[in-house]
Write a protein that holds these residues in place. Structure first.
Motif, mmCIF file in Angstrom:
data_model
loop_
_atom_site.group_PDB
_atom_site.id
_atom_site.type_symbol
_atom_site.label_atom_id
_atom_site.label_comp_id
_atom_site.label_asym_id
_atom_site.label_seq_id
_atom_site.Cartn_x
_atom_site.Cartn_y
_atom_site.Cartn_z
ATOM 1 N N ILE A 32 12.089 4.012 -8.085
ATOM 2 C CA ILE A 32 10.872 4.010 -7.172
ATOM 3 C C ILE A 32 11.164 3.542 -5.687
ATOM 4 C CG2 ILE A 32 8.940 2.460 -7.097
ATOM 5 C CD1 ILE A 32 8.691 2.783 -10.336
ATOM 6 N N ALA A 33 12.162 2.540 -5.901
ATOM 7 C CA ALA A 33 12.898 1.976 -4.845
ATOM 8 C C ALA A 33 13.395 2.753 -4.061
ATOM 9 C CB ALA A 33 14.927 1.401 -4.868
ATOM 10 N N ARG B 55 15.702 -2.512 -5.229
ATOM 11 C CA ARG B 55 14.515 -2.963 -5.710
ATOM 12 C C ARG B 55 14.226 -3.971 -6.084
ATOM 13 N NH1 ARG B 55 20.117 -1.874 -10.343
ATOM 14 N NH2 ARG B 55 20.667 -3.011 -9.263
ATOM 15 N N SER B 56 15.220 -5.189 -5.147
ATOM 16 C CA SER B 56 13.872 -6.456 -5.464
ATOM 17 C C SER B 56 12.285 -6.005 -4.340
ATOM 18 C CB SER B 56 14.915 -7.358 -4.985
ATOM 19 O OG SER B 56 15.690 -6.964 -3.281
ATOM 20 N N THR B 57 12.719 -5.293 -3.450
ATOM 21 C CA THR B 57 11.206 -5.194 -2.644
ATOM 22 C C THR B 57 10.275 -5.053 -3.692
ATOM 23 O OG1 THR B 57 13.103 -5.156 -0.411
ATOM 24 C CG2 THR B 57 10.849 -4.400 -0.666
ATOM 25 N N VAL B 58 10.800 -3.261 -4.196
ATOM 26 C CA VAL B 58 10.021 -3.241 -5.585
ATOM 27 C C VAL B 58 9.188 -4.420 -6.192
ATOM 28 C CG1 VAL B 58 10.036 -1.254 -7.076
ATOM 29 C CG2 VAL B 58 10.972 -0.340 -5.286
ATOM 30 N N ALA B 59 10.000 -4.734 -6.991
ATOM 31 C CA ALA B 59 10.017 -5.852 -8.296
ATOM 32 C C ALA B 59 8.932 -6.320 -7.238
ATOM 33 C CB ALA B 59 10.569 -6.398 -8.592
ATOM 34 N N ALA B 60 8.475 -7.353 -6.198
ATOM 35 C CA ALA B 60 8.432 -8.235 -5.374
ATOM 36 C C ALA B 60 6.557 -7.465 -5.081
ATOM 37 C CB ALA B 60 8.224 -8.811 -4.218
ATOM 38 N N ASN C 200 10.991 4.375 6.374
ATOM 39 C CA ASN C 200 12.725 4.149 6.840
ATOM 40 C C ASN C 200 13.481 3.411 6.434
ATOM 41 O OD1 ASN C 200 12.020 6.706 8.013
ATOM 42 N ND2 ASN C 200 10.493 6.052 9.706
ATOM 43 N N LEU C 201 13.789 2.809 5.190
ATOM 44 C CA LEU C 201 14.817 1.908 4.692
ATOM 45 C C LEU C 201 16.401 2.146 4.702
ATOM 46 C CD1 LEU C 201 12.709 -0.014 2.493
ATOM 47 C CD2 LEU C 201 12.405 -1.043 4.426
ATOM 48 N N ALA C 202 17.084 1.554 4.796
ATOM 49 C CA ALA C 202 18.311 2.250 4.561
ATOM 50 C C ALA C 202 19.090 3.081 2.844
ATOM 51 C CB ALA C 202 19.327 0.637 4.839
ATOM 52 N N ALA D 79 0.861 -0.824 -0.037
ATOM 53 C CA ALA D 79 0.264 0.040 -0.298
ATOM 54 C C ALA D 79 0.717 1.262 0.275
ATOM 55 C CB ALA D 79 -0.679 -0.107 1.814
ATOM 56 N N ALA D 80 1.894 1.400 0.567
ATOM 57 C CA ALA D 80 3.158 2.275 0.627
ATOM 58 C C ALA D 80 3.600 2.402 -0.649
ATOM 59 C CB ALA D 80 3.978 2.090 1.844
ATOM 60 N N LEU D 81 4.178 1.583 -1.366
ATOM 61 C CA LEU D 81 4.283 1.585 -2.608
ATOM 62 C C LEU D 81 3.371 1.818 -3.854
ATOM 63 C CD1 LEU D 81 6.859 1.022 -4.955
ATOM 64 C CD2 LEU D 81 5.749 -0.512 -5.121
#
Length: 425
Positions: free
Chosen positions: A306-307, A323-328, A315-317, A282-284
């Motif tokens: 986007i990442a 990028r892998s988080t965004v892709a998922a 508040n990610l590092a 939802a944040a993305l």
């Protein structure tokens, strides 16, 4: 100050009477008020405002308008808030009517009932009285009535009486039986809304259909710990029951709230990990919406860009590779139909934002339960760690979702159908 009718109609979602589509059937309340929720019977959705408006078309004395208002509130209370049959003789209502109007020149209950019968709000035979649906006033009638109602409120000698009537309207309407019955219609899935296409010729120069500060429930109710405000975002009309006359196209508002998107993503999932992934999705989605100003549309970017936006919200590092988080998460959004992606070039990611149907009410309730279990399981409010995300979600809720609903109401684009209840004849 000019009267804002939609504030007056707040107990039924700020809807004008002709924006509600229903054909009620009468239930028997001769032996006392009906004390059961609106699962199968037909709540009485007309208000004293409409009745007085129709009366004003006949230029009545203020005393008759006041008497009719009191009589209508007492009848709604006596039926339990339903279209119902009552005894023709109502001595207890006559006593209460006289007590409320004591000290003022107000039409008696019998005179008020005669007026209600003339305008089609009740029907009477030798032995019974039936509360039926009255005709809905048009814009011109409302405009004229507003002038007369506002003038009456400026008469100081009527102030004690109008305060009594106002208290009665709160007890029976907004905070009482009538408002409760409308919210029960929502909770039991008996409301279906249709959003009409914009009418370029529509004009409301006098602001008769304006939405005031009291017309809709507070936004804070939309995600409340007890679930009481589940459908409050759009004036008690469930998002799942909202249909569009024309399918949303490029440039149209997306319309969903972030918690509804999270509910879509969560589905029937349970536990902290499932909730975290739905929350991140939802944040993305909120981050992507900024590129199209909350509307159906497309834009080009890159996974890395986007990442970076997502990292700021969650508040990610800042120096990490997300990028892998965004892709998922994009894959999650694609699976529920909120986005589609393509790559027109090797380093270009084209994202199409779409409008989809809201999750079923039970899915939203399920998300609410998981959300508050997560919050209550922490010694401090965990949402405080995401100030940018919470601010963005609140801005979207206020300016886009609630703002879009207000605009639709003021443009007269909302129509709500009341469905027959379970086991109704």
């Amino acid at each position: 100050m000019q009267r804002i009718f939609r504030d007056t109609w707040s107990w039924r979602g700020a809807l004008a009477l002709d924006e509600l589509e229903y054909e009620p059937r009468l239930v028997d309340a001769t032996h006392g008020p009906i004390d059961e929720p609106a699962v199968r019977h037909w709540p009485l959705l007309s208000s004293a405002t409409e009745l007085v408006t129709v009366l004003h078309g006949r230029s009545p004395a203020t005393e008759l308008s006041l008497g009719v208002s009191i009589a209508h509130f007492l009848l709604v209370e006596r039926t339990g808030g339903y279209h119902a049959i009552l005894p023709r003789s109502l001595p207890e209502l006559a006593r209460r009517h006289a007590a409320i109007s004591a000290g003022h020149d107000v039409a008696s209950l019998e005179a008020s009932l005669e007026a209600l019968e003339e305008i089609g709000a009740i029907e009477r035979t030798l032995g019974r009285l039936a509360l039926v649906r009255p005709p809905a006033p048009d814009r011109e009638a409302l405009r004229a009535a507003r002038i007369r109602m506002d003038e009456a409120e400026q008469r100081p000698e009527l102030a004690p009486l109008t305060r009594r009537i106002q208290r009665l309207s709160w007890e029976v309407g907004t905070d009482g039986i009538a408002g409760r019955r409308f919210r029960e219609l929502s909770r039991h899935g008996r409301l279906r809304a249709r959003l009409l296409a914009p009418d370029p010729a529509f004009r409301d120069p006098d602001g008769v259909y304006a939405v005031g500060p009291m017309a809709l429930p507070p936004l804070a109710l939309a995600l409340s710990p007890d679930g009481a405000g589940l459908n409050s975002l759009r004036g008690w009309v469930t998002a799942h029951g909202l249909e569009h006359e024309q399918p949303p196209a490029a440039g149209d508002p997306v319309g969903l709230a972030a918690f509804e998107v999270a509910a879509l993503l969560l589905g029937g999932g349970i536990g902290t990990n499932a909730l975290r992934r739905a929350k991140r999705g939802a944040a993305l989605w909120l981050a992507l919406l900024r590129h199209t100003d909350g509307r159906v549309g497309s834009f080009d970017s890159s996974t890395a860009a986007i990442a970076g936006e997502l990292a700021e919200l969650l508040n990610l590092a800042p120096d990490g590779d997300h990028r892998s988080t965004v892709a998922a998460l994009l894959g999650d959004l694609e699976r529920v139909g909120l986005v589609a992606t393509e790559r027109p070039a090797r380093k270009v990611l084209r994202i199409h934002l779409r409008a989809v149907a809201a999750p079923e009410d039970e899915r939203v309730r399920h998300f609410e339960r998981q959300w508050f279990a997560w919050r209550m399981g922490s010694p401090v409010d965990p949402t405080a760690a995401y100030p940018a995300l919470m601010a963005l979600g609140q801005e979207h809720l206020r300016d886009r979702v609630r703002g879009g609903w207000i605009a639709a109401l003021e443009q007269r684009r909302v129509r709500v159908r009341v469905l027959p209840g379970a086991g109704a004849a």
